[in-house]
Write a protein that holds these residues in place. Structure first.
Motif, short mmCIF file in Angstrom:
data_model
loop_
_atom_site.label_atom_id
_atom_site.label_comp_id
_atom_site.label_asym_id
_atom_site.label_seq_id
_atom_site.Cartn_x
_atom_site.Cartn_y
_atom_site.Cartn_z
N LEU A 234 -3.40 9.92 13.22
CA LEU A 234 -4.38 9.22 12.40
C LEU A 234 -3.99 9.26 10.92
O LEU A 234 -4.13 8.27 10.21
N ARG A 235 -3.49 10.41 10.47
CA ARG A 235 -3.10 10.53 9.07
C ARG A 235 -1.97 9.56 8.73
O ARG A 235 -1.98 8.92 7.68
N HIS A 236 -0.99 9.43 9.63
CA HIS A 236 0.12 8.51 9.38
C HIS A 236 -0.37 7.06 9.39
O HIS A 236 0.07 6.24 8.57
N VAL A 237 -1.26 6.73 10.30
CA VAL A 237 -1.80 5.38 10.36
C VAL A 237 -2.56 5.05 9.08
O VAL A 237 -2.42 3.96 8.51
N GLN A 238 -3.35 6.00 8.60
CA GLN A 238 -4.10 5.78 7.37
C GLN A 238 -3.17 5.56 6.17
O GLN A 238 -3.42 4.69 5.33
N ARG A 239 -2.10 6.35 6.11
CA ARG A 239 -1.13 6.18 5.02
C ARG A 239 -0.43 4.83 5.12
O ARG A 239 -0.20 4.16 4.09
N PHE A 240 -0.09 4.42 6.33
CA PHE A 240 0.58 3.14 6.50
C PHE A 240 -0.36 1.99 6.12
O PHE A 240 0.06 1.02 5.47
N GLU A 241 -1.61 2.09 6.53
CA GLU A 241 -2.57 1.03 6.20
C GLU A 241 -2.83 0.97 4.70
O GLU A 241 -3.07 -0.11 4.15
N ARG A 242 -2.77 2.12 4.04
CA ARG A 242 -2.90 2.12 2.58
C ARG A 242 -1.71 1.40 1.95
O ARG A 242 -1.86 0.65 0.97
N LEU A 243 -0.51 1.63 2.51
CA LEU A 243 0.68 0.92 2.02
C LEU A 243 0.52 -0.58 2.23
O LEU A 243 0.88 -1.37 1.35
N GLU A 244 -0.01 -0.97 3.39
CA GLU A 244 -0.27 -2.40 3.64
C GLU A 244 -1.18 -2.98 2.56
O GLU A 244 -0.92 -4.08 2.05
N ARG A 245 -2.26 -2.26 2.24
CA ARG A 245 -3.20 -2.76 1.23
C ARG A 245 -2.53 -2.85 -0.13
O ARG A 245 -2.77 -3.81 -0.89
N ASP A 246 -1.70 -1.86 -0.45
CA ASP A 246 -1.01 -1.88 -1.75
C ASP A 246 -0.05 -3.08 -1.85
O ASP A 246 0.06 -3.72 -2.89
N ILE A 247 0.64 -3.38 -0.75
CA ILE A 247 1.57 -4.51 -0.72
C ILE A 247 0.79 -5.82 -0.89
O ILE A 247 1.19 -6.71 -1.64
N ALA A 248 -0.34 -5.94 -0.17
CA ALA A 248 -1.16 -7.15 -0.26
C ALA A 248 -1.73 -7.31 -1.67
O ALA A 248 -1.78 -8.43 -2.22
N ALA A 249 -2.17 -6.20 -2.27
CA ALA A 249 -2.73 -6.26 -3.63
C ALA A 249 -1.67 -6.67 -4.64
O ALA A 249 -1.94 -7.46 -5.56
N ALA A 250 -0.45 -6.15 -4.48
CA ALA A 250 0.64 -6.52 -5.39
C ALA A 250 0.98 -8.00 -5.25
O ALA A 250 1.22 -8.69 -6.25
N ARG A 251 0.99 -8.49 -4.01
CA ARG A 251 1.27 -9.91 -3.78
C ARG A 251 0.20 -10.78 -4.43
O ARG A 251 0.49 -11.80 -5.08
N ALA A 252 -1.06 -10.38 -4.28
CA ALA A 252 -2.16 -11.14 -4.88
C ALA A 252 -2.07 -11.14 -6.41
O ALA A 252 -2.33 -12.15 -7.07
N ARG A 253 -1.68 -10.00 -6.97
CA ARG A 253 -1.55 -9.92 -8.43
C ARG A 253 -0.41 -10.82 -8.93
O ARG A 253 -0.55 -11.49 -9.95
N ARG A 254 0.70 -10.85 -8.19
CA ARG A 254 1.81 -11.73 -8.60
C ARG A 254 1.37 -13.20 -8.56
O ARG A 254 1.71 -13.98 -9.46
N GLN A 255 0.65 -13.56 -7.54
CA GLN A 255 0.16 -14.93 -7.44
C GLN A 255 -0.79 -15.26 -8.58
O GLN A 255 -0.75 -16.35 -9.16
N LEU A 256 -1.66 -14.30 -8.92
CA LEU A 256 -2.60 -14.50 -10.02
C LEU A 256 -1.86 -14.68 -11.34
O LEU A 256 -2.20 -15.57 -12.14
N LEU A 257 -0.85 -13.86 -11.57
CA LEU A 257 -0.08 -13.96 -12.81
C LEU A 257 0.69 -15.28 -12.88
O LEU A 257 0.81 -15.87 -13.95
#
Length: 289
Positions: A234-257
């Motif tokens: 569960l801990r590894h899954v949570q860390r991986f899902e956090r990485l997914e969210r960080d990647i998606a947030a970075a992509r959204a920020r690049r699009q916004l910029l």
């Protein structure tokens, strides 16, 4: 073989948590590749505040293939988990004595299947005989899928005390999946096809046989020399899902910029035009007066 000597002991081993028997049902899809992805990520430097503001992708280049592989396994897992209560679906089944695993094992009335998942989204895949090409380049995918089926057959048969066939299946996510004149040595499907294909096969096992084989398949000792190893999946899954969210947030920020830059470029001539219009109007009003 060392794998076969641990089967009987696995049935009596309990976990450290309340004495409940630990089975492979606790394993999450893509667990092994998630672990590798996170380990590689941990070796890199954290992004600076400016990099986060600019939307720099937090995924390290060295971890990209592992990240993509985990996404592929999770997608196939979602298709398999929809098979229904007649089927037992296990993910990231550890095999042998090392960290090798089988992406998915399915036990049901239509048979037992070892499933190897490959994520080649955006690429063209060709399959025929014992060959699988990705964008024209030969890969070992077909060979490894067949090996997994053979090994799974040997291990499950040893645990059952009689011959049990495990059919290898290769599931490939691709922009285009093409086939040669010769049928692939292992059944090769897309993620969307695998669930319906397994469910649509003729029934070969009775409900009693399915329950027995599922019990054996769930035991780690059937597959791995270490009968019980408590992993905090569960801990590894949570860390991986956090990485997914960080990647998606970075992509959204690049699009916004990028949109902000376009608006700024368009705003400059618009502002100049507005200033010219006001100057012309003011001159006309002055002349009229």
């Amino acid at each position: 073989m060392g794998e076969r000597t641990t089967t009987s002991s696995a049935r009596t081993t309990t976990s450290a948590r309340g004495g409940a028997q630990l089975t492979l049902r606790a394993r999450k899809p893509g667990y092994a590749v998630m672990q590798e992805c996170l380990a590689i990520q941990a070796e890199g430097k954290a992004l600076t505040r400016w990099q986060r503001f600019a939307g720099t992708d937090p995924l390290r280049a060295e971890a990209a293939s592992w990240f993509k592989g985990a996404l592929g396994e999770r997608r196939v897992a979602a298709e398999l988990d929809a098979l229904g209560p007649e089927f037992t679906v296990l993910h990231a089944v550890p095999v042998g004595s090392r960290s090798t695993d089988i992406d998915h094992v399915v036990v049901g009335p239509t048979g037992v299947f070892s499933i190897n998942t490959k994520n080649h989204a955006g690429h063209t895949v060709w399959a025929g005989g014992r060959t699988l090409l990705v964008n024209g380049h030969r890969t070992p995918h077909m060979h490894r899928a067949l090996q997994e089926g053979e090994r799974a057959t040997a291990l499950l048969s040893a645990a059952a005390g009689g011959p049990i066939t495990v059919q290898p299946v290769l599931v490939v996510q691709a922009a285009q999946l093409r086939f040669g004149e010769k049928a692939p040595a292992a059944v090769t499907l897309t993620p969307e096809q695998v669930g319906a294909w397994i469910a649509g096969l003729p029934r070969v096992h009775s409900p009693e046989a399915v329950r027995y084989l599922s019990m054996l398949a769930e035991e780690r000792g059937t597959w791995h020399v270490d009968a019980v190893v408590v992993h905090d999946t569960l801990r590894h899954v949570q860390r991986f899902e956090r990485l997914e969210r960080d990647i998606a947030a970075a992509r959204a920020r690049r699009q916004l910029l990028r949109r902000a830059k376009v608006v700024a470029v368009l705003a400059l001539p618009a502002g100049a035009l507005l200033g010219y219009w006001w100057a012309t109007a003011a001159a006309a009003m002055a002349a009229a007066s």
